[in-house]
Structure formats: C-alpha cells, structure tokens
Scaffold this active site. Sequence first.
Site, PDB file in Angstrom:
ATOM      1  N   ASP A  95       0.831  -1.244  -0.099  1.00 51.27           N
ATOM      2  CA  ASP A  95      -0.026   0.006  -0.048  1.00 51.27           C
ATOM      3  C   ASP A  95       0.793   1.331   0.252  1.00 51.27           C
ATOM      4  OD1 ASP A  95       0.771  -0.843   2.809  1.00 51.27           O
ATOM      5  OD2 ASP A  95      -0.816   0.282   3.610  1.00 51.27           O
ATOM      6  N   GLU A 152      -0.540  -2.199   5.245  1.00 54.59           N
ATOM      7  CA  GLU A 152       0.554  -2.009   6.271  1.00 54.59           C
ATOM      8  C   GLU A 152       0.453  -0.683   7.006  1.00 54.59           C
ATOM      9  OE1 GLU A 152       3.622  -1.157   8.872  1.00 54.59           O
ATOM     10  OE2 GLU A 152       3.463  -0.212   7.152  1.00 54.59           O
TER      11      GLU A 152
HETATM   12 ZN   LIG Z   1       5.176   3.928   6.273  1.00 54.63          ZN
HETATM   13 ZN   LIG Z   2       6.592   1.274   5.403  1.00 53.16          ZN
END
Ligand SMILES: [Zn+2]
Ligand SMILES: [Zn+2]
Length: 409
Positions: A95, A152
């Site tokens: 992401d 994440e």
């Molecule tokens: Zn980051």
């Molecule tokens: Zn990262």
Amino acid sequence: MTKLKDNDVFHKLKGLDPVLHDTVLSIYEELVQIRRDFRKHPELSFQEYRTASIVGDYLRRWGYDVEEEVGDTGVIGLLQGEEEGKVFGLRADMDALPMNDEIEQDYKSINEGAAHTCGHDMHMANLLGVAKVFSILGLKKGTLKLIFQPAEEIGVGAKRMIDQGALENPKMDMMAGLHVHPTVGVGKFSISASTYSGAAADFFQLDVHGKGGHAAYPHLTVDPVTITSQILVAFQQIVSRKVNPIDSAVISVGNINGGTKNNIIPEKVTVKGTVRTLDPEVRELVSSHMKKIASSIAESYGGSCDLQYNYGPPSIKIDEDAKQLFIESAIELFGKETIKYSQPSMGGEDFSSFSQEVPSFFFRLGTNSGKSTAYSNHNPKFNVDERALLYGVTILTHLTDKFLNKEAF
Ligand SMILES: [Zn+2]
Ligand SMILES: [Zn+2]
C-alpha cells in the site's frame, strides 16, 4: 539512477555467487521498470487492486501457484522445489500513503492523494526479483512462499491475511521481511542489535469528564482542563518512574480537544495519543498504569474519565537463528562491513503480526546515496537509489537458498 555504470561496485563484489550475481544483474532493468510502474500508480490501504493483479500476473508467468484476495487484496505465490523440504516465507507490503508525491521524475504518482513515499514499491520489486531469480535458476528443495500484503500503513493488513489463512497451506518454518531506509547507504543492511526490531504501536483516547461553568467561579465547577493537564504529566512519570530504564516506552499525545471560549470551563476534554513499547510485559505495565493514574487523578478532583486503549500491531520479534542466518548470508555475499547494527525502531511495522507466529527476521535495506535519496520515509520527496534492488534481491535469494538447504533447522 537506473543505468548501472561499468564500474559500479556491485560488478566487482568478491565472494558473490557468480551465477546468482549475473542473474540478478540480468533482471535489474526489468525490476527498475516494475518499481517505477508501482510508484507511478500507487494505491491506498485495501485498495491495492491494480497492484495485486500485476503481482499475481508476474507470479503466474514465472511458474508460481497464486492465491489472490487473501486478506482482501493480498496475494500469495508458492513455488515448490524439486525435492520436498521446509517452507521459507518472504513478505512485502503493497500500500501507498494518502499524500501527494513531490518527486521530479517521470514516474511520479499520477494518482492524486496517493504516493509510494514509504517505499513499498521497492519491497514489491524486491520480492518479484526473488521470484524471477528462482524461476530462472530453479528451486532444488523445499517451498518458497511469497506474501504480498495489503494495508501495512494502517497496521492491519498482516493480521487480516493471517485471519484469512495466510499462515496455512503450507505453514512456514521461517520468514523474512525488510524495509527500505534512507538512513542506510545503498549496499548496506541495518539490523537490530536487540531481540526486537520495531515497536508495538497502540493508540488511545482519553475522555475526561468534569462539570462545566463560568471560568471566574472555578470552585463551582469540576475543571476537566486542569485534571487533564495533571494526567498528561503523570503519564510521563510512567515512562520515567515505572518502566525499567533499560527497557523502552513512549507515550505521546498528538491531539487535545476541549472547550470553546476563554471564560467557559468545559464539560469534557478529549486527548488522543499513541504508546510505543518493545517488550510485551512493558506494554501491559504501561497500559495498566495509564488506566489507574487517569481514573485516580480524575476522581480525586471530583471528575471521571474513560480511557479507550486500542492494541495495534505488536513489536517485531527477531528469531536468533534467523538473524544468524541473515548475518552469515550478508557476510558471505558482501563482507561484514555491509552490516550496520542499530537500535530497534519505536516505529510500528505490522510484519510483527507474522513475527509472533513464525520465527522471523526483519532488516532495513539501505537506499541512500546522496541528497535526493536522503528524505525520510513519508516525506513527499522520498525516493531511493534503485541499485538497492541488486542487494535486496541477492540477499533474499541467498537467504532462502541457505535456509531451504541447511540441515540444522
Ligand atoms: Zn510507512
Ligand atoms: Zn513502510
């Protein structure tokens, strides 16, 4: 940045497996193009549809069994070796961040409000590089499991993949993950000198309730502003007086909200903050003292409070065998001066959710070679020296090979 000079240091690294070396060099240009394509088309957490489909297509093309939509937008690639054996896992996150990209390159993000300024584009290119090397050279023994994880940046993608079965079929015997980092020179790896690599990242909201009234007559009110001030000072005493000085803890408040006007004592003050710890016992100690201190201070002045404490991803636990294997690999390939030992980061990284379940190793891959690659992660101008791909792919491939062919584990 992309073209490798004839005299680039990677060409003449001593001790490097020559077949691996040449194979990695032969795919370098392709990996740079893959990375730039991801940088140009970033997608936010749980919206990594284009990204995931590109990852899946490459893996299928290179002979991997592919499972998609694990953890909503996650992708898993499996490569079975010629002989049965252990299972080694590698993980990349996919992401981007909700911000604008300010690099002056033709591969700058074309998606308004999304940018790969944490370097997850590089993480994917690294893992795809490993995937391609094994598709060219073959995998003799064991199984390679490549995990491409969503979300994440919001700290929940790894957990979501685990909840949807990412640790099963097959179970992994060991795992590794990495993060690109501008404080480390290209060609170098930074590893934590401690048992932990990243911190548990928890978030809290504290609501302090009082009794509002006129600011000129405070004795007729219960002032949540002064109560909150005392609670926040006392929170810092948890860090300085309750936590063992050898351990680490951070309590930071990023937002305070209460009241409307100079002469009105409000009914309520709301505080939002984060707690970072490495050791799970310290994590419990901090959260339980926060609850005790906040309510006893509020009550002693006639007020009350609610502390909502939300546990985020845990700290990254480093497995000692996995760490030794990484160190041996790096020394064999590049010499011992390539490893830089550092303190664990108090930043969060949800690879930690995997590290709680599978013996794991996590490291930082150096991407800095001057001013344009010195911006910190999450800065709109963050960029990398792409030659880091050579080092990342080589070490991850060697590490995989070493683990799958080593009898001792
Ligand atoms: Zn980051
Ligand atoms: Zn990262």
